[in-house]
Design a protein around this motif. Structure first.
Motif, PDB file in Angstrom:
ATOM      1  N   THR A   1       0.810  -1.225   0.000  1.00 38.34           N
ATOM      2  CA  THR A   1       0.000   0.000   0.000  1.00 38.34           C
ATOM      3  C   THR A   1       0.843   1.275   0.000  1.00 38.34           C
ATOM      4  O   THR A   1       0.350   2.332  -0.370  1.00 38.34           O
ATOM      5  CB  THR A   1      -0.922   0.028   1.229  1.00 38.34           C
ATOM      6  OG1 THR A   1      -0.132  -0.234   2.393  1.00 38.34           O
ATOM      7  CG2 THR A   1      -2.003  -1.029   1.126  1.00 38.34           C
ATOM      8  N   HIS A   2       2.099   1.183   0.406  1.00 34.53           N
ATOM      9  CA  HIS A   2       2.946   2.380   0.501  1.00 34.53           C
ATOM     10  C   HIS A   2       4.219   2.243  -0.332  1.00 34.53           C
ATOM     11  O   HIS A   2       5.216   2.885  -0.047  1.00 34.53           O
ATOM     12  CB  HIS A   2       3.339   2.631   1.971  1.00 34.53           C
ATOM     13  CG  HIS A   2       2.188   2.985   2.846  1.00 34.53           C
ATOM     14  ND1 HIS A   2       1.413   2.024   3.476  1.00 34.53           N
ATOM     15  CD2 HIS A   2       1.653   4.179   3.190  1.00 34.53           C
ATOM     16  CE1 HIS A   2       0.458   2.628   4.174  1.00 34.53           C
ATOM     17  NE2 HIS A   2       0.580   3.918   4.026  1.00 34.53           N
ATOM     18  N   GLY A   3       4.132   1.424  -1.371  1.00 29.03           N
ATOM     19  CA  GLY A   3       5.326   1.113  -2.149  1.00 29.03           C
ATOM     20  C   GLY A   3       6.046   2.325  -2.704  1.00 29.03           C
ATOM     21  O   GLY A   3       7.270   2.447  -2.603  1.00 29.03           O
TER      22      GLY A   3
ATOM     23  N   ILE B   1       7.821   4.270  -0.043  1.00 28.66           N
ATOM     24  CA  ILE B   1       8.943   3.503   0.504  1.00 28.66           C
ATOM     25  C   ILE B   1      10.125   3.508  -0.460  1.00 28.66           C
ATOM     26  O   ILE B   1      11.275   3.675  -0.063  1.00 28.66           O
ATOM     27  CB  ILE B   1       8.490   2.057   0.807  1.00 28.66           C
ATOM     28  CG1 ILE B   1       7.574   2.031   2.043  1.00 28.66           C
ATOM     29  CG2 ILE B   1       9.681   1.126   1.023  1.00 28.66           C
ATOM     30  CD1 ILE B   1       6.829   0.732   2.228  1.00 28.66           C
ATOM     31  N   ARG B   2       9.834   3.346  -1.732  1.00 26.43           N
ATOM     32  CA  ARG B   2      10.917   3.257  -2.721  1.00 26.43           C
ATOM     33  C   ARG B   2      11.714   4.546  -2.850  1.00 26.43           C
ATOM     34  O   ARG B   2      12.845   4.533  -3.290  1.00 26.43           O
ATOM     35  CB  ARG B   2      10.352   2.845  -4.092  1.00 26.43           C
ATOM     36  CG  ARG B   2      10.049   1.372  -4.192  1.00 26.43           C
ATOM     37  CD  ARG B   2       9.781   0.949  -5.626  1.00 26.43           C
ATOM     38  NE  ARG B   2       8.500   1.405  -6.095  1.00 26.43           N
ATOM     39  CZ  ARG B   2       7.354   0.775  -5.854  1.00 26.43           C
ATOM     40  NH1 ARG B   2       7.326  -0.333  -5.148  1.00 26.43           N
ATOM     41  NH2 ARG B   2       6.217   1.257  -6.352  1.00 26.43           N
ATOM     42  N   LYS B   3      11.130   5.656  -2.430  1.00 30.25           N
ATOM     43  CA  LYS B   3      11.887   6.925  -2.463  1.00 30.25           C
ATOM     44  C   LYS B   3      13.066   6.891  -1.505  1.00 30.25           C
ATOM     45  O   LYS B   3      14.014   7.650  -1.632  1.00 30.25           O
ATOM     46  CB  LYS B   3      10.959   8.093  -2.097  1.00 30.25           C
ATOM     47  CG  LYS B   3       9.937   8.394  -3.163  1.00 30.25           C
ATOM     48  CD  LYS B   3       9.006   9.510  -2.762  1.00 30.25           C
ATOM     49  CE  LYS B   3       7.921   9.676  -3.821  1.00 30.25           C
ATOM     50  NZ  LYS B   3       6.955  10.718  -3.516  1.00 30.25           N
ATOM     51  N   LYS B   4      12.980   5.986  -0.522  1.00 30.98           N
ATOM     52  CA  LYS B   4      14.041   5.920   0.485  1.00 30.98           C
ATOM     53  C   LYS B   4      14.916   4.671   0.320  1.00 30.98           C
ATOM     54  O   LYS B   4      15.731   4.364   1.186  1.00 30.98           O
ATOM     55  CB  LYS B   4      13.423   5.893   1.881  1.00 30.98           C
ATOM     56  CG  LYS B   4      12.562   7.102   2.202  1.00 30.98           C
ATOM     57  CD  LYS B   4      11.995   6.958   3.595  1.00 30.98           C
ATOM     58  CE  LYS B   4      10.873   7.946   3.848  1.00 30.98           C
ATOM     59  NZ  LYS B   4      10.199   7.688   5.129  1.00 30.98           N
ATOM     60  N   ILE B   5      14.691   3.936  -0.742  1.00 30.91           N
ATOM     61  CA  ILE B   5      15.492   2.729  -0.979  1.00 30.91           C
ATOM     62  C   ILE B   5      16.322   2.926  -2.243  1.00 30.91           C
ATOM     63  O   ILE B   5      15.785   3.176  -3.316  1.00 30.91           O
ATOM     64  CB  ILE B   5      14.600   1.483  -1.147  1.00 30.91           C
ATOM     65  CG1 ILE B   5      13.791   1.238   0.120  1.00 30.91           C
ATOM     66  CG2 ILE B   5      15.454   0.272  -1.471  1.00 30.91           C
ATOM     67  CD1 ILE B   5      12.874   0.028   0.021  1.00 30.91           C
ATOM     68  N   GLY B   6      17.611   2.814  -2.101  1.00 32.71           N
ATOM     69  CA  GLY B   6      18.483   2.866  -3.274  1.00 32.71           C
ATOM     70  C   GLY B   6      18.648   1.459  -3.819  1.00 32.71           C
ATOM     71  O   GLY B   6      18.855   0.518  -3.064  1.00 32.71           O
ATOM     72  N   TYR B   7      18.543   1.314  -5.124  1.00 30.70           N
ATOM     73  CA  TYR B   7      18.581  -0.033  -5.710  1.00 30.70           C
ATOM     74  C   TYR B   7      19.555  -0.053  -6.876  1.00 30.70           C
ATOM     75  O   TYR B   7      19.448   0.753  -7.800  1.00 30.70           O
ATOM     76  CB  TYR B   7      17.166  -0.416  -6.167  1.00 30.70           C
ATOM     77  CG  TYR B   7      17.027  -1.777  -6.798  1.00 30.70           C
ATOM     78  CD1 TYR B   7      16.155  -1.982  -7.861  1.00 30.70           C
ATOM     79  CD2 TYR B   7      17.730  -2.867  -6.320  1.00 30.70           C
ATOM     80  CE1 TYR B   7      16.000  -3.241  -8.443  1.00 30.70           C
ATOM     81  CE2 TYR B   7      17.589  -4.126  -6.894  1.00 30.70           C
ATOM     82  CZ  TYR B   7      16.719  -4.303  -7.956  1.00 30.70           C
ATOM     83  OH  TYR B   7      16.570  -5.546  -8.515  1.00 30.70           O
ATOM     84  N   VAL B   8      20.508  -0.958  -6.809  1.00 33.25           N
ATOM     85  CA  VAL B   8      21.414  -1.164  -7.941  1.00 33.25           C
ATOM     86  C   VAL B   8      20.993  -2.457  -8.621  1.00 33.25           C
ATOM     87  O   VAL B   8      21.057  -3.532  -8.032  1.00 33.25           O
ATOM     88  CB  VAL B   8      22.888  -1.248  -7.477  1.00 33.25           C
ATOM     89  CG1 VAL B   8      23.800  -1.569  -8.661  1.00 33.25           C
ATOM     90  CG2 VAL B   8      23.312   0.064  -6.835  1.00 33.25           C
TER      91      VAL B   8
END
Lengths: 248, 276
Positions: A72-74, A77-84
């Motif tokens: 529900t808050h994806g 949440i993704r704004k605060k997760i760095g992904y390589v």
């Protein structure tokens, strides 16, 4: 320090597949932990990362990051997760400059209807300098080597100023000295900023010193976890490696 | 050369500029996002909608907008989730829309209506009126505003959609916004450039810009300029040699594209870029 990432009995099935890529995973990662995820090809390592950040919705179970349900808050949440991302191949004609690609990592952080300011660009150039790629900030990414582009992706993830860093084979295409540089950087970030890091690698020797826990995945299940030395000497992992050698 | 009343000339000229501006601006996204097939499908849906509008005595542009947006609503989710090869579905829709268009055209009674219908097929200077101009101005303004305000989200998405999503960009929302803009642009430009050729005006200027520049910012600035120049030159050629305006614009933009391939810095070794 509380749990930042919580998976409760999570299974993930890709569309069109019958067999789950992740089976009933229950996992908790605390703030500031540096967790390595290892396992053979097809074990579900990438699936685990993408289930954590919600790019791949969990088919069953609950995924919570920063205490919020990813379903529900994806976006938030993704704004605060760095992904390589793993195995990112680009066309040589891709028309984006390196510095712009690094800045793209900050898009979610900056927010809608706002424009990058001087501080944002300072972040971009600072991270490019940390990775030794400031020299080609004005070069199109399509003209970079695989290793140079990999560093751009890492710089992009760091420029996001994430609270959690998900790294999928971040050392792919990197030479030995670059690996050391990035590994030291990740260790520093983890120690100094308590940056929660989940590091996926099929190369055990690539796991940075900061790693506090290693999780072994096989066929979508957690088969073993603990300190790296303990995990590597366990009979389960020994059997996995033997199985891998037979298939080679 | 065709002699035109001044008001008609100004209207057509402004219409050409605005159509060139809006088509080639949206073209930047269409080309980069591989929406060319979907776009062709939407342009033919717009054509079918315009023909249907003529049939039921409604403004053809209204019919065009409805049909192209409906196609976007159908093709958008399909391209996101299709298990069937999307080109199969697009090919199917492409041909059925053309078939519908010709059926509707065939059913229109009288020669005048047929003339109007054929003008939609290949475009006409005389079809543009003040209402159309107003719509073109509105579309161009809204589209430019949208692209300026959300430039960073759109470029993140254009670079790599999954990474953009991973950085907290709502890519689905922007993807559908782009599709709607494609639908509106095609519909509003239909009368000037024609249903069969409007999509060439969307693709050609952007393709030219891609040949000349390595930086996306420069591509997104150059594409509308090239589009406007193509339309102006095409307009003049059309007046001079009494050619359908849509065809004239497309020939001019195609020639410009051909020249850009010849002079493209992307094919040269050891030389500086043409525009750096």
């Amino acid at each position: 320090m509380g749990a930042v990432i919580e998976l409760d009995n999570v299974s993930t099935i890709y569309e069109g597949e019958r067999i789950p890529s992740l089976h009933n995973i229950t996992l908790s990662i605390d703030e500031g932990e540096f967790v390595a995820v290892i396992g053979p090809n097809g074990a579900g390592k990438t699936t685990l990362l993408e289930t954590i950040n919600g790019l791949l919705p969990a088919t069953s179970g609950t995924v919570r990051v920063f205490g919020k349900n990813v379903k529900t808050h994806g976006l938030e949440i993704r704004k605060k997760i760095g992904y390589v991302i793993q195995n990112f191949e680009i066309d040589s004609l891709t028309p984006f400059l390196s510095k712009d690609v690094v800045m793209m990592g900050r898009t979610g952080r900056i927010g809608l209807l706002r424009f990058p300011n001087q501080r944002d660009w300072e972040r971009v150039f600072s991270n490019m300098q940390l990775l030794g790629i400031e020299g080609f900030k004005d070069r199109a990414v399509g003209k970079l080597s695989g290793g140079e582009f990999q560093k751009v992706l890492i710089a992009r993830a760091l420029t996001q100023e994430p609270d959690v860093l998900l790294l999928d084979e971040p050392f792919a295409n990197l030479d030995v000295s670059s690996r050391k540089r990035v590994s030291d950087l990740l260790t520093t970030l983890n120690i100094e900023r308590s940056l929660t890091t989940v590091f996926v690698s099929h190369d055990i020797n690539a796991i940075p010193e900061a790693c506090t826990r290693t999780i072994v995945l096989d066929q979508g299940r957690i088969v073993c976890q603990g300190e790296l030395e303990t995990v590597l000497s366990s009979s389960i992992v020994q059997q996995l490696w033997q199985r891998g050698k037979k298939h080679d | 050369m065709i002699e035109l009343p001044l008001i008609l000339l100004i209207t057509a000229l402004l219409g050409s500029i605005l159509a060139g501006l809006s088509c080639s601006t949206i073209g930047v996204f269409v080309v980069r996002m591989n929406l060319v097939s979907i776009g062709y499908c939407m342009s033919h849906a717009a054509f079918a909608g315009a023909a249907f509008g003529l049939l039921i005595n409604v403004d053809p542009m209204f019919g065009a907008i409805v049909f192209s947006i409906a196609t976007a609503l159908f093709l958008g989710p399909l391209s996101e989730k299709a298990k069937l090869e999307s080109n199969v579905v697009i090919g199917f829709l492409f041909s059925i829309m053309i078939a519908f268009a010709f059926i509707f055209l065939n059913m229109i009674p009288g020669n005048a209506a047929t003339g109007a219908a054929l003008s939609i097929l290949w475009g006409s200077i005389f079809m543009i009126n003040l209402n159309d101009l107003f719509l073109l101005v509105l579309l161009s303004f809204v589209m430019l505003l949208f692209f300026i305000l959300f430039y960073k989200e759109l470029t993140a998405m254009l670079f790599h959609r999954k990474l953009a999503e991973a950085s907290g960009v709502n890519t689905k929302m922007f993807f559908f916004a782009i599709l709607f803009f494609v639908g509106f642009t095609v519909s509003v430009s239909l009368k000037l450039v024609g249903g069969l050729l409007v999509f060439a005006l969307i693709v050609n200027p952007t393709s030219t810009a891609y040949q000349l520049f390595f930086d996306f910012k420069k591509i997104s600035l150059a594409s509308p300029v090239i589009g406007v120049v193509s339309c102006l030159l095409g307009f003049l050629v059309s007046l001079e040699w009494n050619l359908p305006i849509g065809a004239a614009i497309v020939v001019v933009s195609s020639l410009i594209f051909a020249f850009s391939i010849l002079f493209s810095p992307k094919r040269k070794k050891g030389k500086k870029p043409l525009f750096s």
